[in-house]
Write a protein that holds these residues in place. Structure first.
Motif, short mmCIF file in Angstrom:
data_model
loop_
_atom_site.label_atom_id
_atom_site.label_comp_id
_atom_site.label_asym_id
_atom_site.label_seq_id
_atom_site.Cartn_x
_atom_site.Cartn_y
_atom_site.Cartn_z
N THR A 30 0.86 -1.19 0.00
CA THR A 30 0.00 0.00 0.00
C THR A 30 0.89 1.23 0.00
O THR A 30 1.93 1.25 0.64
N GLN A 31 0.44 2.23 -0.72
CA GLN A 31 1.24 3.45 -0.82
C GLN A 31 0.38 4.66 -0.49
O GLN A 31 -0.67 4.88 -1.11
N PHE A 32 0.84 5.43 0.47
CA PHE A 32 0.09 6.62 0.88
C PHE A 32 0.73 7.92 0.38
O PHE A 32 0.14 8.98 0.46
N VAL A 33 1.97 7.82 -0.06
CA VAL A 33 2.69 9.00 -0.54
C VAL A 33 2.80 8.89 -2.06
O VAL A 33 3.32 7.90 -2.56
N HIS A 34 2.28 9.87 -2.76
CA HIS A 34 2.22 9.77 -4.22
C HIS A 34 3.09 10.84 -4.86
O HIS A 34 2.99 12.00 -4.51
N GLY A 35 3.90 10.41 -5.79
CA GLY A 35 4.70 11.36 -6.55
C GLY A 35 3.92 11.79 -7.78
O GLY A 35 3.34 10.94 -8.46
N LEU A 36 3.87 13.07 -8.03
CA LEU A 36 3.12 13.54 -9.19
C LEU A 36 4.07 14.06 -10.25
O LEU A 36 4.88 14.94 -10.00
N SER A 37 3.95 13.49 -11.42
CA SER A 37 4.78 13.88 -12.54
C SER A 37 3.98 13.55 -13.77
O SER A 37 3.44 12.46 -13.89
N ASN A 38 3.90 14.49 -14.68
CA ASN A 38 3.09 14.23 -15.87
C ASN A 38 3.88 13.52 -16.95
O ASN A 38 3.34 13.15 -17.96
N SER A 39 5.17 13.38 -16.75
CA SER A 39 6.00 12.88 -17.84
C SER A 39 6.52 11.50 -17.52
O SER A 39 6.36 10.98 -16.44
N ALA A 40 7.18 10.94 -18.50
CA ALA A 40 7.68 9.58 -18.32
C ALA A 40 8.84 9.56 -17.34
O ALA A 40 9.07 8.58 -16.66
N SER A 41 9.57 10.64 -17.27
CA SER A 41 10.68 10.68 -16.33
C SER A 41 10.33 11.62 -15.20
O SER A 41 9.48 12.47 -15.35
N LEU A 42 11.00 11.46 -14.09
CA LEU A 42 10.75 12.36 -12.97
C LEU A 42 11.34 13.72 -13.32
O LEU A 42 12.53 13.84 -13.52
N SER A 43 10.50 14.70 -13.39
CA SER A 43 11.03 16.02 -13.74
C SER A 43 11.34 16.77 -12.44
O SER A 43 10.87 16.39 -11.39
N PRO A 44 12.13 17.80 -12.54
CA PRO A 44 12.52 18.47 -11.30
C PRO A 44 11.35 19.13 -10.58
O PRO A 44 11.46 19.46 -9.42
#
Lengths: 399, 923
Positions: B660-674
């Motif tokens: 289960t994951q409660f912390v979500h990273g938001l990125s619209n692109s395929a790579s993690l953008s800054p």
């Protein structure tokens, strides 16, 4: 070409490469597109209905009109405004009408196959007056050339009257005077092979251009709820730009301010974002932009375009080159111009030049023994009527 | 673009003391005019050693000498050197050579271990003879007794406990300790301790860990007792060690989908710009995919890049990159170990859906001071280990910094030489052995990145910087030989800020920051029989500021934005146990009960029911006070894994894992953008849940020379996070309005072959699919008509090859190969006009793919000095990245120019990049 963040780094390392590749049409989605607006202007409001076109199709076939649709607009007071076809794909209200502030409007249409569509009801907001339009001579990085170009940025200020007015869209219309470097006093009749003194000169014209970019502004991020220093039009005077001599003479700009709903604003933002934000390693999610139109019969069918409801206010301003500041130098005429001179020894020599069609006579000088010296300049340096209007626009105010 | 030859001058000054352990078997022999040939035969007959030689070298020479308790080596030296002959020993074989002195340290191979196994008498019968069994190690020639003779009972099993340390007294974890008859095996924990239940009596024990010389020891176990091992570094043979990773562990351990990487192992993998990068090496492992050279994130088994938990000494690190992913955030000199869990995630770890990367720093040397210095074209690095109290406490400091600004300033291109790029990282580790049962480790890590980009209109900011800060304290306490506890507390912080100072009126500063505090207690109980019970508590407190924007100057009219803070508490109770009901079957079961609470202060919008979440449908706000509970989620995660040993070389494993994951990273692109942000689950954003089923078959062949594994998995996920088209999550107060959540499915198969020997390395193939379904109420919330569609990290096929060939003792060749399917992209399918403007219509999301990726790297390593006595060690390595110069497309993008849509492909490192590195090490 847009080179962005990582590309810069990668090129620093000399290890990356951007190449154009042939964009083949892998697929084609034929979808209904709606382009319509109702404002508080009293006019025959228009709606355009079309199908999407194949990517990079040529201009002639690019509009794929939808004909024979039954189109009307309903307002929240129960009024129905019927539209009629005026040209393929274009529909106009049969009777002019004026949108009323606080009333909501909805577009409905039915295609010949019986499919029904409707837009979401949107309330018309009034637009506050534009308090000022002012220029600033500056330089700005242009994405098309990827370099800083000198030019004049026109800004507007406006003060919303209430807290409904939060989202705005702008359109501008610029008109400027074109004066050719030379005046053709004489015309030439190729049939009679005779030159004559013109009754009216063709060296002063008026050219009008319209905004193409989506210009948006919002007060939602401003403390003082003011629209200040909103950039509307940037006129580059870089020599190679098509706009290079727009500011050579008197210039007029009319800015239209549309007070729009947050949904319409978001629609424009998404359209704008899709075209702006490509070209990086951090690409935004591409996808279709869906507006406020739905297919009633098949709710998950994609319908493109939007039906906008907006209050409009507008303002026109005039500027002369000296208004752009001391450092602004009047840009040169858009074409390089020179004079040529012949002495006619026979009637034919004048005909020879004039029959080429690209010269105009600037002056004729009598020289002794029934002879003339003709001075020519190219047509584009003497006659602006082929790229601009001779007729002075009604709104034009001379200095 | 030109090919640039980069000279990397790396000076490494290392202090790892090289202890060349010569085996010694004492012999007493008397020769009187004995033919040398006979001498050899004599030694052969008395010592189990086999000789290889040419008869004619030896037959005409005679020797007269008495040897008393002399080692074989001594005897041979005395006998052979007058004849101009040399010898070298490999296990129990001695090669005699003429004229050439070959110095070699081949690893002790499995084949040599197994030779003796046939003759072992049944346990319990003790003969005097048993004391004379040879062994080939530090303990050579000596049989060790454990326990009290008085307590000896031949029918009983005895518990053997002990610690495995290296020559610097640093405990070594993950050492496999097993009996040569393979009936009992275990691995050491992070403190180097092991517990093994063995039959009382005579036991042959093997202690093995990649990077160290294996130890085979004959012991006599009378009763429960302690036996510590000291392992020496296997420096010369490091290249081969990499493929010995967990040898046979792959067969016996119940955990599956586990990869262990010892930092030294990555030494021979060719790198870009000469930087060792643990993450890049990890992406050559099966099931771990990176979408391209500059991609910051990676995907594990069809999971999104934010679904990987990356721990450094227990603290979560949120941005693992320097320089947009060209470098990983870690200076590999300070790292000891990396464990990658892809499917059987231990119950004590969790909080992300796809994987856990558990990175551990080195324990500082408590005996000798040392330092290393390294210089590469981009960075300079320094590491030192300082003993604070001899054998009690040590401190390690590591620093790495760029001097790329210096390079950028010298670039001719004006556009680039205004740019500034710099990064650095600093780490400190302090370890203190308080007493026999208590030890403490303090770890601190800090990284900074800074960019200044001249042409900012393209990206809407001009300055960008980010920091990672991690700190942890770990206390280990051993109650007795069966019980130990570990308590750790720590903190991690990630923040970035970007500035736009172009226009005075619009100058702004925008920030993001995340703070995480944790406390964790783990108690381990070792059963008398093989097995372990582990339980504990963990609590993580998150404090996130998703975004602020402030005017940068007094005249700026930018309004200050301060998106509400996200505060949450994740509390976890976990318990897991390993149990062997029968010897061949190993069961591992875990339970992880996590409770997540979103805390105030916060004002939470209420939306009209059955309406899309947007501003128009907000009917009011609920106000919550500071630390008031807003939303609570309770989740129970089960972890099961089991292994069944078919025979010595074959095993099957199965596992089920829920995360289960409660912390979500938001990125619209395929790579993690800054500009990625992290947010917590809230009333509208549900926790992501994954259920993974995996099955594997493991087969070792040719005496464990070949390790093969076949794994298949299926994952069903809920509430995966994706976006509406054109959404903006930066400074978005109501992020739920732009997010879409839907179910996902991932499945795949991984086939891997590892080989040891002169030609060693690994090759693996991964088939991996990842799908998501976004079927909302409205058009805006429905993507691809509500069908399952592939995610933008769905890369079905990938093939990785890492090969190393030891041409001679000094020259080795290495090669990498990587192939993978291009990642999905969204492609334009039509155009239309709106407001007189041409608009491009994009087809179904992720319906098309960029071209496939293929790359080959090649490297040559040249070891110059092999003399064990020399303390100067030099080596050269030449590597060529992307040997074929293939133009691998990283990204495709589209640009609408004057009404014509154009397509562009961006490729990075599309030329062969040679790098020459010179290493100098003081030993």
């Amino acid at each position: 070409m847009k080179l962005k963040l990582i590309v810069l780094f990668a090129i620093c390392l000399c290890f990356s490469c951007v190449k154009e590749f042939p964009l083949e049409n892998i697929a084609y989605d034929k979808l209904v597109v709606v382009d319509g607006i109702v404002t508080n202007e009293n006019k025959r409001h228009e709606v355009t209905l079309s199908y999407t076109s194949i990517l990079n199709s040529t201009e002639a076939s690019s509009l794929n009109p939808i004909e024979g649709a039954d189109v009307y607009v309903l307002d929240s007071d129960g009024n129905k405004f019927q539209y009629e076809a005026t040209s393929p794909g274009n529909y106009s209200a049969i009777m002019p009408f004026k949108g009323v502030r606080g009333t909501s409007y909805q577009l409905r249409f039915t295609l010949t196959d019986g499919t029904e569509y409707e837009s979401k009801e949107t309330i018309l907001l009034s637009s506050p007056p534009i308090s000022s339009i002012y220029p600033q001579f500056t330089s700005k990085l242009q994405t098309a050339s990827n370099r800083e170009e000198p030019g004049v940025q026109f800004y507007i200020n406006s003060k919303p009257e209430n807290n409904e007015q939060i989202y705005f869209r702008y359109e501008w219309e610029e008109t400027f005077k074109v004066v050719t470097p030379f005046v053709s006093i004489f015309g030439y009749d190729l049939d009679t092979r005779e030159w004559y003194r013109r009754e009216k000169t063709v060296n002063e014209c008026y050219q009008t251009n319209y905004s193409e970019e989506i210009i948006l502004a919002t007060t939602s991020t401003n403390d003082n709820n003011q629209l200040s220093e909103i950039p509307v039009n940037f006129v580059s005077i870089a020599p190679n730009r098509i706009t290079s001599d727009n500011l050579r003479n008197r210039y007029s700009i009319k800015v239209k301010q549309y007070a729009i709903s947050s949904e319409d604003y978001n629609y424009y933002q998404r359209i704008k974002k899709l075209e702006d934000d490509t070209g990086t390693l951090f690409d935004q999610q591409l996808g279709s932009v869906i507006g406020n139109i739905i297919n009633i019969n098949k709710s998950n069918a994609q319908v493109l375009g939007n039906f906008e409801v907006a209050g409009v206010s507008e303002k026109r301003a005039f500027f002369n080159p000296e208004d752009y500041g001391d450092s602004f130098e009047k840009p040169p005429y858009r074409y390089h111009c020179g004079l040529e001179e012949i002495q006619s020894t026979s009637e034919d020599s004048l005909y020879f030049y004039m029959s080429q069609g690209s010269y105009e006579i600037i002056s004729v000088e009598n020289v002794p023994i029934n002879n003339f010296v003709f001075r020519f300049a190219t047509k584009r340096c003497t006659d602006c009527s082929w790229f601009a209007e001779i007729k002075k626009p009604d709104f034009w105010i001379d200095e | 673009m030109r090919k640039i030859l980069l000279f990397i001058f790396t000076i490494c000054i290392a202090s790892e003391v090289l202890h060349a352990q010569k085996t010694s078997t004492s012999l007493s022999l008397k020769f009187d005019s004995t033919q040398v040939l006979e001498v050899i035969k004599e030694i052969e007959s008395t010592s189990n050693i086999h000789f290889f030689y040419k008869r004619e070298w030896l037959q005409d020479h005679y020797v007269t000498q008495n040897f008393k308790n002399s080692s074989v080596e001594y005897i041979l030296d005395e006998v052979l050197s007058p004849l101009g002959l040399y010898f070298f020993r490999m296990d129990s074989s001695i090669y005699i050579t003429s004229g050439k002195n070959i110095i070699s340290e081949f690893p002790l191979t499995e084949s040599s271990i197994n030779k003796n196994t046939d003759n072992i008498p049944p346990a319990g019968l003790l003969f005097k003879n048993d004391y004379s069994v040879k062994s080939d190690t530090l303990y050579g020639g000596r049989v060790i007794t454990v326990g009290k003779r008085a307590n000896f009972n031949a029918k009983n099993k005895s518990i053997l406990t002990g610690q495995v340390t290296d020559l610097n007294d640093k405990p070594i974890k993950d050492v496999i300790v097993y009996t040569l008859d393979l009936n009992a095996s275990t691995t050491t924990d992070s403190e180097g301790n092991y517990i093994l239940s063995v039959p009382s009596g005579k036991v042959s024990l093997r202690v093995q860990r990649m990077g160290y010389k294996p130890i085979t020891s004959s012991i006599v176990v009378y009763s429960d007792g302690q036996l510590d091992f000291l392992m020496s570094d296997d420096i010369i043979t490091l290249n081969e060690v990499s493929v010995q990773a967990g040898r046979r562990e792959n067969i016996t351990d119940a955990l599956m989908g586990l990869d262990n990487m010892k930092i030294e192992d990555i030494k021979n993998v060719p790198f870009v710009l000469g930087e060792k990068d643990i993450i890049n090496v990890a992406t050559t492992y099966p099931g771990i995919q990176k979408s391209g050279e500059a991609a910051a994130g990676f995907n594990v088994r069809g999971g999104k890049s934010d679904q990987n938990l990356i721990l450094y000494d227990g603290s979560t690190i949120y941005n693992i990159n320097h320089f947009f992913g060209f470098f990983s955030a870690f200076n590999s000199d300070i790292l000891q170990n990396l464990d990658i869990y892809k499917s059987s995630i231990p119950a004590e770890l969790g909080g992300r859906l796809s994987s856990v990367f558990d990175i551990e720093s080195k324990t500082p040397n408590m005996k000798d001071f040392n330092f290393e210095l390294g210089v590469s074209p981009i960075t300079a690095k320094f590491k030192t280990e300082i003993p604070v109290i001899e054998n009690k406490a040590g401190l390690m400091l590591g620093l790495r910094a760029t001097y790329s600004n210096w390079i950028l300033k010298r670039l001719q291109n004006v556009q680039f030489n205004k740019n500034r790029v710099s990064f650095n990282d600093f780490s400190a580790v302090y370890a203190h052995q308080l007493n026999e049962s208590n030890s403490v480790k303090l770890s601190w890590y800090n990284s900074n990145d800074f960019f200044n980009i001249a042409s900012d209109t393209l990206i809407n900011f001009s300055n960008f910087e980010y920091q990672n800060q991690l700190a942890s304290v770990k206390w280990n306490h051993i109650f007795d030989e069966y019980n130990e506890a570990e308590i750790s507390v720590g903190h991690s912080k990630y923040n970035y800020n970007l500035q736009n100072a172009e226009s005075d009126l619009n100058a702004f500063r925008q920030t993001f920051s995340l703070k995480e505090y944790y406390a964790k207690a783990v108690v381990s109980h070792f059963f008398k029989t093989n097995g372990k019970l582990q339980y504990g508590l963990e609590s993580r407190f998150y404090d996130i500021s998703p975004g602020t924007r402030d005017p940068l100057t007094d005249s700026s009219e930018v309004a200050a934005v301060n998106v509400q803070r996200d505060k949450g508490l994740e509390s976890v109770l976990f318990v897991s146990s390993t149990y062997n009901p029968i010897e061949r079957l190993k069961l591992n079961a875990g339970l992880r009960l996590s409770n997540f609470t979103l805390l105030g202060a916060r004002s939470v919008p209420r939306y009209l029911e059955n309406q899309p979440l947007n501003n128009d449908n907000i009917i009011g706000y609920d106000e919550y006070a500071n630390n008031e509970m807003i939303k609570n989620y309770l989740s129970i995660n089960y972890r099961f894994s089991t292994s069944f040993i078919l025979d010595k070389n074959n095993s099957i494993k199965a596992s089920y894992n829920k995360t289960t994951q409660f912390v979500h990273g938001l990125s619209n692109s395929a790579s993690l953008s800054p500009t990625d942000i992290y947010i917590l689950s809230n009333s509208y954003l549900k926790p992501q849940i994954s259920n993974q089923f995996a099955l594997g078959f493991y087969k070792n062949m040719d005496k464990n020379k070949y390790e093969t594994s076949y794994e298949v998995y299926y994952k069903f996920m809920q509430n995966l996070v994706d976006f509406k088209t054109g959404s903006n999550f930066i400074l978005n107060e109501n992020i739920e309005q732009d997010i879409l959540q839907g179910p996902g499915q991932s499945y795949g198969a991984e086939v891997s072959l590892k080989k040891s020997g002169d030609l060693n390395g690994w090759i693996n193939y991964t088939y991996s699919r990842a799908f998501i379904k976004l079927d909302g109420e409205t058009n805006e919330e429905t993507i691809n008509q509500g069908r399952y569609f592939r995610t933008n990290y769905d890369q079905p096929h990938s093939l990785n090859l890492v090969a190393n060939y030891k041409l001679t003792q000094r020259v080795s060749l290495s090669m990498n190969g990587a192939y993978k399917t291009g990642r999905p992209i969204t492609y334009p399918t039509a155009e239309y006009y709106y407001r007189g403007k041409k608009v491009i219509h994009y087809g179904d999301r992720n319906a098309f793919r960029i071209p496939d990726y293929f790359r080959i790297d090649f490297g040559i390593n040249l070891e110059e000095s092999h003399k064990l006595s020399k303390n100067l060690h030099t080596s050269w390595s030449l590597s060529v990245y992307n040997l074929l110069g293939r133009d691998n497309i990283y990204s495709i993008y589209f640009d609408n120019q004057n009404g014509e849509l154009k397509g562009y492909e961006l490729s990075i490192f599309n030329r062969p990049i040679p790098t020459l590195t010179f290493n100098l090490r003081f030993l």
